[in-house]
Design a protein around this motif. Structure first.
Motif, PDB file in Angstrom:
ATOM      1  N   ASP A   1      -1.862   0.399  -8.957  1.00 29.47           N
ATOM      2  CA  ASP A   1      -2.993  -0.253  -8.314  1.00 29.47           C
ATOM      3  C   ASP A   1      -2.497  -1.421  -7.478  1.00 29.47           C
ATOM      4  OD1 ASP A   1      -5.185  -2.196  -7.916  1.00 29.47           O
ATOM      5  OD2 ASP A   1      -6.339  -0.825  -9.163  1.00 29.47           O
TER       6      ASP A   1
ATOM      7  N   TYR B   1      -4.072  -3.833  -6.045  1.00 32.36           N
ATOM      8  CA  TYR B   1      -4.756  -5.094  -6.345  1.00 32.36           C
ATOM      9  C   TYR B   1      -4.193  -5.729  -7.612  1.00 32.36           C
ATOM     10  CZ  TYR B   1      -7.970  -3.628  -2.719  1.00 32.36           C
ATOM     11  OH  TYR B   1      -8.504  -3.234  -1.510  1.00 32.36           O
ATOM     12  N   ASP B   2      -3.907  -4.904  -8.617  1.00 34.86           N
ATOM     13  CA  ASP B   2      -3.262  -5.422  -9.828  1.00 34.86           C
ATOM     14  C   ASP B   2      -1.883  -5.975  -9.493  1.00 34.86           C
ATOM     15  OD1 ASP B   2      -5.444  -4.692 -11.329  1.00 34.86           O
ATOM     16  OD2 ASP B   2      -4.525  -2.854 -12.137  1.00 34.86           O
TER      17      ASP B   2
ATOM     18  N   HIS C   1      -8.690  -9.481   0.047  1.00 34.56           N
ATOM     19  CA  HIS C   1      -8.496  -9.806  -1.367  1.00 34.56           C
ATOM     20  C   HIS C   1      -7.560 -11.000  -1.522  1.00 34.56           C
ATOM     21  CE1 HIS C   1      -8.141  -8.820  -5.691  1.00 34.56           C
ATOM     22  NE2 HIS C   1      -6.854  -9.090  -5.552  1.00 34.56           N
ATOM     23  N   LEU C   2      -6.488 -10.993  -0.769  1.00 34.26           N
ATOM     24  CA  LEU C   2      -5.513 -12.082  -0.827  1.00 34.26           C
ATOM     25  C   LEU C   2      -6.102 -13.376  -0.278  1.00 34.26           C
ATOM     26  CD1 LEU C   2      -2.590 -13.148  -1.211  1.00 34.26           C
ATOM     27  CD2 LEU C   2      -2.087 -12.238   1.070  1.00 34.26           C
TER      28      LEU C   2
ATOM     29  N   LEU D   1      -0.889  -7.243  -6.630  1.00 32.15           N
ATOM     30  CA  LEU D   1      -1.054  -8.507  -5.917  1.00 32.15           C
ATOM     31  C   LEU D   1      -1.367  -9.640  -6.887  1.00 32.15           C
ATOM     32  CD1 LEU D   1      -0.733  -8.282  -2.852  1.00 32.15           C
ATOM     33  CD2 LEU D   1      -3.163  -8.763  -2.627  1.00 32.15           C
ATOM     34  N   ASP D   2      -2.265  -9.375  -7.821  1.00 29.98           N
ATOM     35  CA  ASP D   2      -2.686 -10.416  -8.745  1.00 29.98           C
ATOM     36  C   ASP D   2      -1.581 -10.818  -9.719  1.00 29.98           C
ATOM     37  OD1 ASP D   2      -5.166 -10.442  -7.544  1.00 29.98           O
ATOM     38  OD2 ASP D   2      -6.115  -9.161  -9.052  1.00 29.98           O
TER      39      ASP D   2
ATOM     40  N   LEU E   1      -6.757  -5.313   1.429  1.00 28.30           N
ATOM     41  CA  LEU E   1      -5.842  -6.137   0.624  1.00 28.30           C
ATOM     42  C   LEU E   1      -5.748  -7.547   1.178  1.00 28.30           C
ATOM     43  CD1 LEU E   1      -2.599  -4.245  -0.487  1.00 28.30           C
ATOM     44  CD2 LEU E   1      -4.429  -5.166  -1.923  1.00 28.30           C
TER      45      LEU E   1
ATOM     46  N   ASP F   1      -6.800   0.102   4.360  1.00 26.30           N
ATOM     47  CA  ASP F   1      -6.389  -0.346   3.027  1.00 26.30           C
ATOM     48  C   ASP F   1      -5.616  -1.659   3.098  1.00 26.30           C
ATOM     49  OD1 ASP F   1      -4.285   0.926   4.330  1.00 26.30           O
ATOM     50  OD2 ASP F   1      -3.659   2.128   2.606  1.00 26.30           O
TER      51      ASP F   1
ATOM     52  N   ARG G   1      -8.115 -15.517  -2.476  1.00 26.71           N
ATOM     53  CA  ARG G   1      -7.421 -16.135  -3.607  1.00 26.71           C
ATOM     54  C   ARG G   1      -6.451 -17.229  -3.203  1.00 26.71           C
ATOM     55  NH1 ARG G   1      -9.502 -11.710  -4.788  1.00 26.71           N
ATOM     56  NH2 ARG G   1      -9.908 -11.003  -6.917  1.00 26.71           N
TER      57      ARG G   1
ATOM     58  N   THR H   1       0.823  -1.208   0.000  1.00 19.22           N
ATOM     59  CA  THR H   1       0.000   0.000   0.000  1.00 19.22           C
ATOM     60  C   THR H   1       0.862   1.266   0.000  1.00 19.22           C
ATOM     61  OG1 THR H   1      -0.220   0.099   2.428  1.00 19.22           O
ATOM     62  CG2 THR H   1      -1.848  -1.207   1.223  1.00 19.22           C
TER      63      THR H   1
END
Length: 276
Positions: A187, A189-190, A236-237, A192-193, A233, A229, A240, A178
């Motif tokens: 970004d 999130y991008d 989000h992690l 991380l992915d 994240l 934030d 996945r 972050t």
């Protein structure tokens, strides 16, 4: 080697200032991470670690491995780290994907590497040798950086290439993600992915004071409750990738009431278990 590491749960970075509160709240903390370098030189250090290890699994997290240096590895340092890890039968050892010395000069700073294919392969070779010398899994952590070094690879590509060329794991610091996303306008999130999330063994969470002496530059302070934030994240992690070990770092501005940290531990646990 990282496929066989145990699931530790939700942990906390051990700091002497938090010792009494940690011992009074054992039921909230599954494991502890210690700063390896604080236990390398004092005669009593290993015994202190063994005392912690009687109550918690202990994971050493280092600052001076300097896997990104161009010169040879410091084999004496690695041996001292191995003794610390052996003293607590650590499930793994970690350090940073960076360099801390160059041409024999100690930088006293976690410096980002130039992101090239050649450097990625050199780091991977260093990390593999470190892991073999330690005799246990070795993880590399993404750092916060304030100067974006040029190179042919993005940061995520560098991490992926390093891990493609060694059998080590990733310590994913979401606070660092972050901080970098804010300072370098990408970004999170991008980012991380784009990482090899299947290689994540451990996750760091932290928070930063809103006040910065450098204007709009966000600092990696570890001096506040975990940021919203960062928690987003983490969710989000966790959606996945199953997470084996997640922990909170608090390095300064320790709260008078441990409930502040207990609340962060509780929210972390609920996110990891899927109760968001």
């Amino acid at each position: 080697m990282t496929e066989t590491v145990p699931r530790l749960g939700i942990g906390l970075g051990y700091r002497p200032e938090l010792h009494d509160e940690i011992m009074a709240n054992k039921d909230l903390i599954d494991w502890l991470e210690v700063i390896t370098d604080h236990y390398l030189l004092r005669d009593s250090a290993l015994e202190e670690l063994r005392e912690l290890n009687a109550d918690f699994p202990v994971v050493p997290h280092g600052l001076e491995m300097s896997v990104g240096s161009e010169g040879p590895l410091d084999l004496e340092y690695i041996e001292r780290v191995r003794r610390v890890a052996d003293a607590v039968d650590a499930p793994w050892v970690s350090d940073h994907l960076c360099f801390t010395r160059d041409a024999g000069i100690d930088l006293s700073h976690l410096a980002p590497v130039v992101r090239t294919v050649a450097r990625a392969r050199s780091i991977a070779a260093n990390a593999q040798e470190i892991q073999e010398r330690l005799g246990r899994p070795f993880l590399l952590e993404n750092i916060a950086y304030y100067v974006d070094m040029p190179g042919e690879l993005s940061e995520a590509e560098l991490v992926r290439m390093v891990l493609d060329h060694c059998d080590c794991g990733l310590l994913l610091d979401l606070n660092n993600v972050t901080v970098n996303a804010r300072n370098h306008a990408f970004d999170p999130y991008d980012f991380l992915d784009a990482l090899p999330l299947e290689r994540v063994v451990q996750v760091h969470l932290a928070g930063n004071s809103a006040e910065s002496p450098h204007g709009d530059v966000r600092l990696d302070g570890h001096d506040a409750p975990v940021g919203e934030d960062v928690f987003l994240l983490l969710a989000h992690l966790a959606a996945r990738q199953p997470l084996k070990a997640v922990m909170i770092e608090r390095d300064k501005a320790f709260p008078e009431d441990f409930q502040e940290i207990a609340d962060d531990l509780d929210r972390t646990r609920r996110i990891v278990l899927g109760a968001v």
